[in-house]
Design an enzyme around this catalytic site. Structure first.
Site, mmCIF file in Angstrom:
data_model
loop_
_atom_site.group_PDB
_atom_site.id
_atom_site.type_symbol
_atom_site.label_atom_id
_atom_site.label_comp_id
_atom_site.label_asym_id
_atom_site.label_seq_id
_atom_site.Cartn_x
_atom_site.Cartn_y
_atom_site.Cartn_z
ATOM 1 N N HIS A 49 1.833 6.946 -0.347
ATOM 2 C CA HIS A 49 0.967 6.125 0.502
ATOM 3 C C HIS A 49 -0.400 6.021 -0.168
ATOM 4 C CE1 HIS A 49 -1.332 4.798 3.987
ATOM 5 N NE2 HIS A 49 -0.167 4.497 4.561
ATOM 6 N N HIS A 55 0.821 -1.220 0.000
ATOM 7 C CA HIS A 55 0.000 0.000 0.000
ATOM 8 C C HIS A 55 0.854 1.269 0.000
ATOM 9 C CE1 HIS A 55 1.126 0.062 4.213
ATOM 10 N NE2 HIS A 55 0.649 1.298 4.274
#
Length: 162
Positions: A83, A68
């Site tokens: 992110h 992620h």
């Protein structure tokens, strides 16, 4: 004093958008870690698709096990965290595919990670993508630039003086 005279000259680093989408101010990101710049300064992007590309020429420092997030570093030492989404670590990698690994050299526009945007929107708090300069304290200036709407690997989002 001598280091100021003979040290490295300041240089400009351009960070391009890692994803197609719309710019969001960090202060508007619904997570205090990013909104209050606890990890560093930068921008956030509301993605219009699930393709994340390199915003720089440099190297991959880290690909998180859950895929992620990815950490990059420019040749001049600017450290960047991309992110994908908020509270996506809890997805444990579901819906994410990494196309690079730590230690890889990347060029502007190289595919880093793809993700299932619908799944992120269903399972995470948000699909917004913070792009953070994690060593902000080592930068002379960080300026947000560019339009509201950005294209991955094409539109400048940050101009940094090292």
């Amino acid at each position: 004093m001598l280091s100021k005279l003979f040290g490295k000259k300041n240089n400009k680093v351009t960070i391009f958008s890692p994803v197609d989408g719309e710019i969001v101010l960090l202060s508007e990101v619904p997570d205090p870690v990013f909104a209050e710049k606890m990890m560093g300064d930068g921008v956030a992007i509301k993605p219009s698709n699930g393709i994340v590309v390199s915003p720089i020429e440099g190297k991959v420092v880290q690909v998180f096990p859950t895929k992620h997030a990815v950490g990059l570093e420019t040749k001049s030492g600017v450290e960047i965290l991309i992110h994908i989404g908020l509270e996506t670590v809890g997805m444990e990698g579901e819906g994410f595919e990494a196309h690079v690994e730590a230690g890889a050299t990347v060029k502007l526009g190289d595919k880093l990670i793809t993700f299932n945007q619908a799944l992120v929107n269903k399972k995470a708090k948000s699909d917004v993508i913070p792009v953070i300069i994690t060593n902000t304290d080592q930068m002379k200036t960080i300026e947000k630039v560019g339009a509201q709407s950005v294209r991955a690997g094409q539109d400048e989002v940050l101009s940094i003086e090292v």
